[in-house]
Design a protein around this motif. Structure first.
Motif, PDB file in Angstrom:
ATOM      1  N   SER A 101       0.808  -1.214   0.000  1.00 61.81           N
ATOM      2  CA  SER A 101       0.000   0.000   0.000  1.00 61.81           C
ATOM      3  C   SER A 101       0.845   1.269   0.000  1.00 61.81           C
ATOM      4  N   SER A 102       2.106   1.165   0.353  1.00 62.63           N
ATOM      5  CA  SER A 102       2.984   2.333   0.344  1.00 62.63           C
ATOM      6  C   SER A 102       3.951   2.316  -0.827  1.00 62.63           C
ATOM      7  N   ALA A 103       3.812   1.364  -1.719  1.00 60.99           N
ATOM      8  CA  ALA A 103       4.738   1.213  -2.838  1.00 60.99           C
ATOM      9  C   ALA A 103       4.210   1.885  -4.097  1.00 60.99           C
ATOM     10  N   ALA A 104       5.104   2.540  -4.803  1.00 61.93           N
ATOM     11  CA  ALA A 104       4.785   2.987  -6.154  1.00 61.93           C
ATOM     12  C   ALA A 104       4.788   1.754  -7.059  1.00 61.93           C
ATOM     13  N   MET A 105       3.883   1.724  -8.012  1.00 65.68           N
ATOM     14  CA  MET A 105       3.750   0.559  -8.875  1.00 65.68           C
ATOM     15  C   MET A 105       3.898   0.954 -10.335  1.00 65.68           C
ATOM     16  N   ARG A 110      -4.998   5.412 -24.414  1.00 64.53           N
ATOM     17  CA  ARG A 110      -5.500   4.055 -24.683  1.00 64.53           C
ATOM     18  C   ARG A 110      -5.449   3.175 -23.438  1.00 64.53           C
ATOM     19  N   PHE A 111      -4.425   3.364 -22.611  1.00 61.43           N
ATOM     20  CA  PHE A 111      -4.227   2.537 -21.414  1.00 61.43           C
ATOM     21  C   PHE A 111      -4.538   3.353 -20.165  1.00 61.43           C
ATOM     22  N   THR A 112      -5.029   2.662 -19.144  1.00 60.71           N
ATOM     23  CA  THR A 112      -5.302   3.294 -17.857  1.00 60.71           C
ATOM     24  C   THR A 112      -4.776   2.414 -16.732  1.00 60.71           C
ATOM     25  N   ILE A 113      -3.957   2.988 -15.874  1.00 59.42           N
ATOM     26  CA  ILE A 113      -3.450   2.272 -14.706  1.00 59.42           C
ATOM     27  C   ILE A 113      -4.285   2.669 -13.495  1.00 59.42           C
ATOM     28  N   SER A 114      -4.531   1.706 -12.624  1.00 59.34           N
ATOM     29  CA  SER A 114      -5.263   1.979 -11.392  1.00 59.34           C
ATOM     30  C   SER A 114      -4.806   0.989 -10.337  1.00 59.34           C
ATOM     31  N   ARG A 115      -5.183   1.243  -9.096  1.00 65.98           N
ATOM     32  CA  ARG A 115      -4.815   0.332  -8.013  1.00 65.98           C
ATOM     33  C   ARG A 115      -5.929   0.299  -6.983  1.00 65.98           C
ATOM     34  N   ASP A 116      -5.967  -0.802  -6.259  1.00 65.30           N
ATOM     35  CA  ASP A 116      -6.899  -0.972  -5.151  1.00 65.30           C
ATOM     36  C   ASP A 116      -6.082  -1.485  -3.980  1.00 65.30           C
ATOM     37  N   ASN A 117      -5.708  -0.599  -3.080  1.00 66.78           N
ATOM     38  CA  ASN A 117      -4.837  -0.989  -1.969  1.00 66.78           C
ATOM     39  C   ASN A 117      -5.545  -1.937  -1.003  1.00 66.78           C
ATOM     40  N   ALA A 118      -6.862  -1.866  -0.944  1.00 67.42           N
ATOM     41  CA  ALA A 118      -7.601  -2.784  -0.080  1.00 67.42           C
ATOM     42  C   ALA A 118      -7.514  -4.214  -0.593  1.00 67.42           C
ATOM     43  N   SER A 170       1.380   6.296  -8.241  1.00 66.00           N
ATOM     44  CA  SER A 170       1.904   6.526  -6.899  1.00 66.00           C
ATOM     45  C   SER A 170       1.163   5.668  -5.882  1.00 66.00           C
ATOM     46  N   TRP A 171       1.669   5.646  -4.645  1.00 70.10           N
ATOM     47  CA  TRP A 171       1.126   4.720  -3.652  1.00 70.10           C
ATOM     48  C   TRP A 171      -0.340   4.994  -3.344  1.00 70.10           C
ATOM     49  N   ALA A 172      -0.758   6.260  -3.394  1.00 66.92           N
ATOM     50  CA  ALA A 172      -2.154   6.578  -3.102  1.00 66.92           C
ATOM     51  C   ALA A 172      -2.995   6.677  -4.362  1.00 66.92           C
ATOM     52  N   GLY A 173      -2.361   6.523  -5.512  1.00 70.14           N
ATOM     53  CA  GLY A 173      -3.116   6.572  -6.762  1.00 70.14           C
ATOM     54  C   GLY A 173      -3.351   7.953  -7.317  1.00 70.14           C
ATOM     55  N   GLY A 174      -2.784   8.962  -6.669  1.00 65.01           N
ATOM     56  CA  GLY A 174      -3.057  10.321  -7.103  1.00 65.01           C
ATOM     57  C   GLY A 174      -2.222  10.790  -8.274  1.00 65.01           C
TER      58      GLY A 174
END
Length: 124
Positions: A30-34, A67-75, A52-56
Motif C-alpha cells: 500500500s505504500s509502494a509505487a507501482m 488508450r491505457f489506464t493504470i489503477s490500483r486498489d490498496n484494499a 503513486s502509492w495513493a493513486g493520485g
C-alpha cells in the motif's frame, strides 16, 4: 518483501481490449509505487505506466497515452492496467513492478520487485 503475480494477458485482435491485473502480497504494497513495463523479444524493457502509492499521480508512455489506464486498489493489494484499442505493436510480455520507497519512475532500474509477466499478443 513484495511478491507480484500478473494475469489477464492473451491473444486478441487489433482494436480489442484487455485488462491486466497484478496481485501483490506483502505489508508494504500500500505504500509502494507501482509500474507496468513491457518487453518484446529482442527489445529493451519499456515503460508503460506507473502510479503513486495513493493513486493520485499517474504516468504513461506516450505510445499508450489515451488508450491505457493504470489503477490500483490498496484494499485488494492489486494494480490494474486497462488496455483499449490495442495495436500489434503492443505485443510483449507485460511486467508489474513495485518500488517500496520513492516515487514512480519511468526507468525500470529503481523498482525493487518484479512479477514473472503475462504475455499479450495483438494480431492485425
Amino acid at each position: 518483501q513484495v511478491q507480484l503475480v500478473e494475469s489477464g494477458g492473451g491473444l486478441v485482435q487489433a482494436g480489442d481490449s484487455l485488462r491486466l491485473s497484478c496481485a501483490a502480497s506483502g505489508r508494504t504494497f500500500s505504500s509502494a509505487a507501482m509500474g507496468w513495463f513491457r518487453q518484446a523479444p529482442g527489445k529493451e524493457r519499456e515503460f508503460v505506466a506507473a502510479i503513486s502509492w495513493a493513486g493520485g499521480n499517474l504516468y504513461y508512455a506516450d505510445s499508450v497515452k489515451g488508450r491505457f489506464t493504470i489503477s490500483r486498489d490498496n484494499a485488494k493489494n492489486a494494480v490494474y492496467l486497462q488496455m483499449n484499442s490495442l495495436k500489434p505493436e503492443d505485443t510483449a510480455v507485460y511486467l508489474c513492478a513495485a518500488r517500496v520507497a520513492g516515487r514512480p519512475t519511468t526507468s525500470y532500474l529503481p523498482y525493487d520487485y518484479w512479477g514473472q509477466g503475462t504475455q499479450v499478443t495483438v494480431s492485425s
